[in-house]
Design an enzyme around this catalytic site. Structure first.
Site, PDB file in Angstrom:
ATOM      1  N   SER A  91       1.898  16.076 -26.767  1.00 24.27           N
ATOM      2  CA  SER A  91       1.635  15.010 -27.737  1.00 24.27           C
ATOM      3  C   SER A  91       0.151  14.670 -27.756  1.00 24.27           C
ATOM      4  O   SER A  91      -0.481  14.610 -28.815  1.00 24.27           O
ATOM      5  CB  SER A  91       2.466  13.774 -27.381  1.00 24.27           C
ATOM      6  N   ARG A 116      11.187   9.945 -29.750  1.00 19.10           N
ATOM      7  CA  ARG A 116      11.259   9.860 -28.290  1.00 19.10           C
ATOM      8  C   ARG A 116      11.206   8.416 -27.818  1.00 19.10           C
ATOM      9  O   ARG A 116      11.872   8.041 -26.846  1.00 19.10           O
ATOM     10  CB  ARG A 116      10.110  10.659 -27.663  1.00 19.10           C
ATOM     11  N   ASP A 134       3.921  15.594 -34.324  1.00 16.50           N
ATOM     12  CA  ASP A 134       3.853  14.759 -33.126  1.00 16.50           C
ATOM     13  C   ASP A 134       4.140  13.301 -33.459  1.00 16.50           C
ATOM     14  O   ASP A 134       4.856  12.614 -32.727  1.00 16.50           O
ATOM     15  CB  ASP A 134       2.477  14.869 -32.475  1.00 16.50           C
ATOM     16  N   HIS A 190     -10.328  11.241 -23.760  1.00 18.40           N
ATOM     17  CA  HIS A 190      -9.035  10.595 -23.985  1.00 18.40           C
ATOM     18  C   HIS A 190      -8.557   9.982 -22.681  1.00 18.40           C
ATOM     19  O   HIS A 190      -8.584  10.617 -21.630  1.00 18.40           O
ATOM     20  CB  HIS A 190      -7.983  11.591 -24.472  1.00 18.40           C
ATOM     21  N   LYS A 202      -3.034  16.367 -30.824  1.00 14.71           N
ATOM     22  CA  LYS A 202      -3.946  15.549 -31.635  1.00 14.71           C
ATOM     23  C   LYS A 202      -5.403  15.825 -31.270  1.00 14.71           C
ATOM     24  O   LYS A 202      -6.278  15.897 -32.149  1.00 14.71           O
ATOM     25  CB  LYS A 202      -3.615  14.071 -31.467  1.00 14.71           C
TER      26      LYS A 202
END
Length: 426
Positions: free
Chosen positions: A186, A171, A164, A83, A190
């Protein structure tokens, strides 16, 4: 039953919430028991006061438990994912996923579409005719277990950490995005829910990144590594520089084209360097002893790319979209490119149509910026510096104005800077 107003006050005053209280908050927000206004107030209290490691871990676990967890343990291969926190020209997932698959791991890469100037992996791949991002779990498992493929890049389903998804949207419109505990939870909710066996994080730092200061990047990386470790997910992070764009393109089809060059054994040095660094980190995480550089040289990574694209409905031989209008910016003097600001390039690509202002807005597949000279390279007056691409020529003047402000040519070469700043491990 907890009282949300009391919890808001306690967090506002710097107190720590219990695990049971956090579980209730996430569950109540997911099922509309507490209002958006109340959750926004709690998120802002967290923004100001932060959360402890225990709070952040419990918050992450509660968001995971708001939906389902995927499980790819039955495919017969070790799974590993990467990621990135996002940056300008960050096309690394495209060559990386098939490269790691060519080395013997399975790569379930759940990605997103871009919002703002950084672009999204799915937007880039959707420039390929026929390619589709929306796959069900059975399709993902089938492609991962296929010995000719082994890699998937697709959209996350709506039932993966739905808390989320709902909290991030809130947010985003209430000014509480830039909170390390909330960002970390967050991302990690995931990634943990997607069921990968190991995770490598690419945390960008610099003008073109979400995080601009090294200290903050370290904190984010360490928090995410701790969250993965606490959940039993082997996690490491590389902090990488994002002051200047990665590679020589920022856009969608432009970045796909450059990624294919890397898979063919060429491409920009920095894209190759980071792809290999992350590949080696991913392979080490799952105990595979192979040199990914060999897989670029022998063509097996390219074979996996073509198979991966075809498995998701795309035509790897189809021509990529090309913008209808281009304009080139030329150097006005001799010298060395001392500065090529990533933020300026990213904003220009966004202005040209490669990015979006709001979720659901279409993007132009061919739009973006192509760099003919990058930081540290010598140029002559009249030499092309960059070319902008767009289907809407009225956007070109503003894009070029921003790019001119982000480029500085000097008599002296800039100091070389390492692409990989440091590694964070448990």
């Amino acid at each position: 039953m907890p009282d949300i107003v009391t919890l808001i006050r306690r967090k506002r005053d710097g107190e720590e919430l219990s695990g049971a209280e956090i579980d209730w908050v996430i569950r109540a927000f997911t099922h509309d028991v507490i209002s958006d206004a109340q959750m926004a107030a709690l998120a802002m209290a967290v923004w100001f006061r932060g959360m402890s490691r225990a709070e952040t871990a419990r918050w992450t676990a509660a968001m995971i438990d708001s939906g389902r967890r995927l499980d790819f343990s039955g495919i017969g291969l070790r799974t590993v994912d990467k990621h990135s926190t996002g940056g300008v020209g960050d096309k690394i997932t495209l060559p990386l996923a098939p490269l790691v698959a060519a080395c013997g791991a399975a790569v379930p890469q759940l990605s997103g579409r871009g919002l703002g100037y950084t672009g999204g992996t799915l937007d880039k791949l959707e420039a390929i005719p026929g390619w589709r991002a929306d796959l069900d779990t059975a399709e993902v498992a089938r492609i991962l277990s296929d010995p000719a493929v082994g890699a998937v890049v697709c959209a996350a389903s709506a039932d993966l950490a739905p808390a989320d998804r709902k909290l991030y949207a809130l947010r985003d419109v209430t000014g509480s995005v830039e909170s390390i505990p909330l960002i970390a939870s967050s991302i990690m909710s995931k990634k943990i829910a997607e069921g990968t066996g190991a995770l490598v994080l690419d945390v960008k730092v610099g003008s073109g990144a979400f995080v601009t200061e090294l200290g903050e990047a370290r904190e984010l990386a360490r928090t995410m590594v701790e969250l993965g470790t606490d959940e039993g997910l082997p996690t490491t992070a590389l902090i990488t520089r994002m002051d200047t764009p990665l590679g020589r393109t920022a856009g969608n089809a432009l970045e796909v084209r450059e990624s294919i060059e890397v898979l063919a054994g060429g491409g920009p040095d920095d894209v190759v360097e980071l792809t290999l660094a992350l590949a080696r980190e991913m392979l080490a995480a799952v105990g595979i002893d192979d040199d990914p550089a060999d897989r670029l040289r022998d063509g097996s990574a390219m074979d996996r790319w073509r198979a991966m694209i075809a498995a998701q409905g795309g035509d790897p031989d189809a021509p990529l979209p090309v913008a209808t209008h281009t304009e080139t910016l030329y150097a006005e003097e001799d010298g060395v490119v001392a500065e090529l600001d990533a933020l300026a390039v990213g904003k220009a690509a966004w202005r040209l149509g490669a990015g979006r202002e709001r979720q659901g807005q279409p993007v132009q597949a061919g739009a973006g910026v192509e760099l003919h000279a990058v930081r540290g390279e010598r140029v002559r007056a009249g030499q092309p510096l960059l070319t902008v691409h767009t289907d809407t020529p009225g956007r070109i003047p503003d894009a070029l104005a921003g790019l001119r402000a982000g480029i500085r040519i000097s008599d002296t070469a800039p100091e070389p800077r390492p692409l990989v700043v440091e590694r964070i491990a448990p």
